[in-house]
Design a protein around this motif. Sequence first.
Motif, mmCIF file in Angstrom:
data_model
loop_
_atom_site.group_PDB
_atom_site.id
_atom_site.type_symbol
_atom_site.label_atom_id
_atom_site.label_comp_id
_atom_site.label_asym_id
_atom_site.label_seq_id
_atom_site.Cartn_x
_atom_site.Cartn_y
_atom_site.Cartn_z
ATOM 1 N N TRP A 75 65.989 -24.542 137.884
ATOM 2 C CA TRP A 75 66.333 -25.883 138.345
ATOM 3 C C TRP A 75 65.121 -26.808 138.317
ATOM 4 O O TRP A 75 65.236 -27.986 137.940
ATOM 5 N N TRP A 76 63.946 -26.326 138.697
ATOM 6 C CA TRP A 76 62.771 -27.187 138.703
ATOM 7 C C TRP A 76 62.319 -27.541 137.290
ATOM 8 O O TRP A 76 61.706 -28.596 137.078
ATOM 9 N N MET A 77 62.629 -26.696 136.322
ATOM 10 C CA MET A 77 62.379 -27.076 134.927
ATOM 11 C C MET A 77 63.185 -28.324 134.577
ATOM 12 O O MET A 77 62.678 -29.241 133.909
ATOM 13 N N TRP A 78 64.437 -28.365 135.010
ATOM 14 C CA TRP A 78 65.267 -29.542 134.771
ATOM 15 C C TRP A 78 64.754 -30.753 135.556
ATOM 16 O O TRP A 78 64.826 -31.891 135.078
ATOM 17 N N PHE A 79 64.235 -30.503 136.744
ATOM 18 C CA PHE A 79 63.814 -31.604 137.606
ATOM 19 C C PHE A 79 62.561 -32.315 137.096
ATOM 20 O O PHE A 79 62.478 -33.549 137.174
ATOM 21 N N ILE A 80 61.553 -31.557 136.604
ATOM 22 C CA ILE A 80 60.245 -32.182 136.379
ATOM 23 C C ILE A 80 59.761 -32.182 134.931
ATOM 24 O O ILE A 80 58.801 -32.893 134.627
ATOM 25 N N THR A 81 60.382 -31.433 134.029
ATOM 26 C CA THR A 81 59.893 -31.407 132.651
ATOM 27 C C THR A 81 59.863 -32.790 132.000
ATOM 28 O O THR A 81 58.896 -33.122 131.295
ATOM 29 N N PRO A 82 60.882 -33.649 132.195
ATOM 30 C CA PRO A 82 60.777 -34.994 131.606
ATOM 31 C C PRO A 82 59.563 -35.787 132.088
ATOM 32 O O PRO A 82 58.969 -36.547 131.309
ATOM 33 N N LEU A 83 59.191 -35.603 133.360
ATOM 34 C CA LEU A 83 57.994 -36.281 133.865
ATOM 35 C C LEU A 83 56.747 -35.769 133.164
ATOM 36 O O LEU A 83 55.863 -36.559 132.779
ATOM 37 N N LEU A 84 56.649 -34.458 132.972
ATOM 38 C CA LEU A 84 55.504 -33.896 132.255
ATOM 39 C C LEU A 84 55.455 -34.421 130.829
ATOM 40 O O LEU A 84 54.373 -34.660 130.282
ATOM 41 N N SER A 85 56.627 -34.606 130.225
ATOM 42 C CA SER A 85 56.686 -35.164 128.875
ATOM 43 C C SER A 85 56.094 -36.573 128.841
ATOM 44 O O SER A 85 55.335 -36.927 127.925
ATOM 45 N N ARG A 86 56.405 -37.386 129.845
ATOM 46 C CA ARG A 86 55.868 -38.749 129.889
ATOM 47 C C ARG A 86 54.364 -38.739 130.154
ATOM 48 O O ARG A 86 53.621 -39.573 129.621
ATOM 49 N N LEU A 87 53.905 -37.818 130.986
ATOM 50 C CA LEU A 87 52.476 -37.738 131.281
ATOM 51 C C LEU A 87 51.664 -37.378 130.039
ATOM 52 O O LEU A 87 50.625 -37.989 129.766
ATOM 53 N N ILE A 88 52.134 -36.391 129.266
ATOM 54 C CA ILE A 88 51.388 -36.005 128.075
ATOM 55 C C ILE A 88 51.498 -37.071 126.997
ATOM 56 O O ILE A 88 50.553 -37.297 126.228
ATOM 57 N N ASP A 89 52.623 -37.788 126.933
ATOM 58 C CA ASP A 89 52.736 -38.908 125.997
ATOM 59 C C ASP A 89 51.713 -39.991 126.330
ATOM 60 O O ASP A 89 51.089 -40.574 125.433
ATOM 61 N N TYR A 90 51.545 -40.273 127.604
ATOM 62 C CA TYR A 90 50.601 -41.301 128.042
ATOM 63 C C TYR A 90 49.167 -40.905 127.728
ATOM 64 O O TYR A 90 48.336 -41.748 127.347
ATOM 65 N N ARG A 91 48.886 -39.601 127.839
ATOM 66 C CA ARG A 91 47.520 -39.126 127.639
ATOM 67 C C ARG A 91 47.171 -38.914 126.168
ATOM 68 O O ARG A 91 46.013 -39.093 125.778
ATOM 69 N N SER A 92 48.160 -38.546 125.341
ATOM 70 C CA SER A 92 47.816 -38.160 123.967
ATOM 71 C C SER A 92 48.635 -38.863 122.894
ATOM 72 O O SER A 92 48.496 -38.540 121.714
ATOM 73 N N GLY A 93 49.513 -39.792 123.276
ATOM 74 C CA GLY A 93 50.298 -40.500 122.279
ATOM 75 C C GLY A 93 51.768 -40.147 122.364
ATOM 76 O O GLY A 93 52.132 -39.000 122.664
ATOM 77 N N PHE A 94 52.612 -41.127 122.074
ATOM 78 C CA PHE A 94 54.058 -40.970 122.214
ATOM 79 C C PHE A 94 54.613 -40.018 121.152
ATOM 80 O O PHE A 94 54.290 -40.117 119.967
ATOM 81 N N ASP A 95 55.451 -39.079 121.588
ATOM 82 C CA ASP A 95 56.118 -38.135 120.698
ATOM 83 C C ASP A 95 57.596 -38.492 120.637
ATOM 84 O O ASP A 95 58.348 -38.222 121.575
ATOM 85 N N ALA A 96 58.007 -39.106 119.536
ATOM 86 C CA ALA A 96 59.390 -39.568 119.415
ATOM 87 C C ALA A 96 60.383 -38.417 119.385
ATOM 88 O O ALA A 96 61.554 -38.585 119.747
ATOM 89 N N THR A 97 59.942 -37.221 118.983
ATOM 90 C CA THR A 97 60.869 -36.076 118.931
ATOM 91 C C THR A 97 61.180 -35.523 120.312
ATOM 92 O O THR A 97 62.185 -34.835 120.475
ATOM 93 N N ARG A 98 60.320 -35.793 121.282
ATOM 94 C CA ARG A 98 60.470 -35.290 122.656
ATOM 95 C C ARG A 98 60.701 -33.768 122.645
ATOM 96 O O ARG A 98 61.576 -33.229 123.325
ATOM 97 N N PHE A 99 59.881 -33.105 121.852
ATOM 98 C CA PHE A 99 60.025 -31.669 121.629
ATOM 99 C C PHE A 99 59.967 -30.871 122.925
ATOM 100 O O PHE A 99 60.664 -29.867 123.082
ATOM 101 N N ILE A 100 59.145 -31.324 123.863
ATOM 102 C CA ILE A 100 58.948 -30.568 125.096
ATOM 103 C C ILE A 100 60.245 -30.409 125.883
ATOM 104 O O ILE A 100 60.423 -29.443 126.638
ATOM 105 N N LEU A 101 61.190 -31.340 125.716
ATOM 106 C CA LEU A 101 62.414 -31.309 126.513
ATOM 107 C C LEU A 101 63.342 -30.160 126.131
ATOM 108 O O LEU A 101 64.328 -29.911 126.824
ATOM 109 N N ILE A 102 63.023 -29.448 125.051
ATOM 110 C CA ILE A 102 63.841 -28.288 124.698
ATOM 111 C C ILE A 102 63.575 -27.124 125.639
ATOM 112 O O ILE A 102 64.374 -26.186 125.724
#
Length: 481
Positions: A75-102
């Motif tokens: 459940w916590w994977m569902w809760f916070i993974t999108p936030l981690l995706s935004r954090l790494i995008d902000y730090r290293s560049g936007f990933d249009a594939t949003r691969f991490i959300l898989i």
Amino acid sequence: MIHRQITTNSSFAGSVPENPPLFGWLAILGLVLFSAVSIIAGAGSLFRPGYVAISFAVGVFLYFRYPLLYMGFLWWMWFITPLLSRLIDYRSGFDATRFILISQYLVTLITMYTALKELPRSYRQGGLPFVLAFVGVFYGYLIGLVKTTPFTAFRGLLDWLTPISFALYIFVRWRDYPQYRQNITRIFLWGVLVTGVYGIVQFLIAPEWDRFWLISTKLTSFGNPEPFGLRIWSTMASPGPFATVIMAGLLVLFHSKEFLTIPAAAAGYLTFLLTMVRTLWGAWLVGVLTLLSSLKPKIQMRLMVTILVMAVCVVPLANMEPFSGVITKRLETFSNLEKDNSAQIRQEIYKNGLTKALTNGLGNGIGNTFIVNEKGLLEPIVIDSGILDMFFTLGWFGAVFYLGGLILLMFQVLQYIEPRFDQFMAVARAIGIACFATLPGGSGMLGVAGMILWGFLAITVAGHKYYVQQNYVQQRNSRFN
């Protein structure tokens, strides 16, 4: 003693007591440290594949060694993974594939091991609704393979399949219902508190990573990338899924007796209103009415007192600026829907999509988001309705199986009498009914919304099977004593 006898006499494989989850927590801590270091260093090329691989490995380890901890991790994977995706995008560049959300899909898909292993026996033990839904989804997947690419079909399959797999996993492990009841209550208590507090912060200050992501995706429906201008989606991917999770969590709080329940409710209700998702506001009301009608009068009174206490905490906050302005403006649209742009657009989409969906016999297939129009050109599919989405994607054959399984499951849980004395079962059933009520207005059977819909209906069935077997054991023991 009763629980041990229930396990012994079950036709499913028995569960074993869970060991102290020290190594499980160490595995989760390892994932947390890897994520923190990678995000701080801006190592997106390392973090994205690493997070997917490590979270899946941790999920497999917990699944086989610590099932209860696996449930919380999932459940916590569902809760916070999108936030981690935004954090790494902000730090290293936007990933249009949003691969991490898989990653959250893969962690949930581990339950397919139990689902496929127990599918034949589950059919004989009352799991027909899940079997029917599986048939409908796999039919839609086969059509999708023909009409689109294998990767696209598989990515779409994850949205449809993971909720059913997760639900069947809970159904199969019905002997652990008391532990899951306690575990899920705690998960959603902390989930509402954490995501609720972050949602308020998101509204007040609009963190830079959220603004960067919103500008990069150009999702204007989420509001303006500035303080007080966002429709809240908190730690998740969009306002709709977040509103579904927070709606379910707020209903679960009626069962919680922890000291954090009131602060969690205050943050949760305020954030829930700030999502501006009217469909889920209505679903919460459906859930509350269902819950009240399910309980004995004495428990109903306690519930009413709880609602009043929560209202005393939430109403003053909602009437404070800067919250009151946006909330009041959205509430006013209920009395003036004919002038509400989003309502008019949805009505037009529904009217245009109805004919397309119901005349598409074979279905468009899972993952196929385009259709050939009258001019022979491809145009994107826009159908803002879960019911129409079933028929459009799965075709008549797949939709009859999928929707038939869902309706059969709803019919079963409505027959149960246990919610009269088990408040958690009453809450779980109310959440399932509330989510089902959203289907005409959105695809609430997919992704995390589908996890809520199918998962809470499944835990209701699991509770019923647990009490039936418990009564059987007690009656059998009384005959021998």
